[in-house]
Design a protein around this motif. Sequence first.
Motif: not given
Length: 307
Positions: A22-29
């Motif tokens: 994934g891009v995983f921008d932010g690495v959020h919950w």
Amino acid sequence: MNVVYGLDKVQPKPGGVAVAVGVFDGVHWGHRAIFDRLVEVAHENRVPSVALTFDRHPAELLAPAMAPNYICTLDQRIELIASLGVEEIVIAEFNRELAELNPDLFLREVLIAGLGAKHIVVGSNFRFGKNREGDIRYLSSVGPTLGIGVNIVPSVIIGGGPVSSTRVRALVGRGDVEDAAKLLGRYFVMRGTVVPGRRMGREIGFPTANIEPFPRQLIPARGVYAVESTIGKSTYKGVCNIGTRPTFGDGTETIEVHFMGLRDNIYGQILDVVFHKRLRDEMVFESPEKLAEQIRRDLEKVAEAGS
């Protein structure tokens, strides 16, 4: 933790690996749930855990006018993913060649042949391959025929809806950094370089650090915020103004932070500005003295919140 830049630099692992994509921008919950499952799958099957991400958002190449600004820089993304126990991060260049791979070729050439994937962990809205034609239904159908274990992680629901990078961007973009923090699992952080300014803050007794954000980084809405930054070995609380300095009639968009107690020259330093709370809108004052009075009140609020 190992970081590999480029699919061609990946070293084969005996026994294969478990991969999250994934891009995983932010690495959020929502992303954290994926990485938690990735680490579990890797431990259960005694293989390394690998995160495959990209050097840019695909939209930057495929639809530049629609490409979103980044919640975090690539370096921040790497730091956050590494903190979650992932053993290796592969940064793939998102180029035309990669974009043209259909779902079958992406699965076979990139994930299986390139990374040695034996287990794949993705979110429930995962799409891949040319024109985003591949989805979890396709992956769940084809993966097992190729000897690949497929793990689909459900969306994390907060505030009545699934956590997503799009939601985080919308919240930060309108200045709601407190609700954005609930989705991120931490405060929103803007990374930038301290650059020389016009020294207007110094003239009214509140010297500021002028922050030039990294390219394409998400910036909160105009306004005044309670923030903090770690500089050297100390953490300083402060007030950040994002806007055009209307009291001075300058019109230039700036990001300025007054740090309480900071006396050092920090020009050229890279800072992580941590946004705790929006205090108020940017305002026009009838004089610099009135502006200084308001800044004092803003700083009092920040000091009280930290006591």
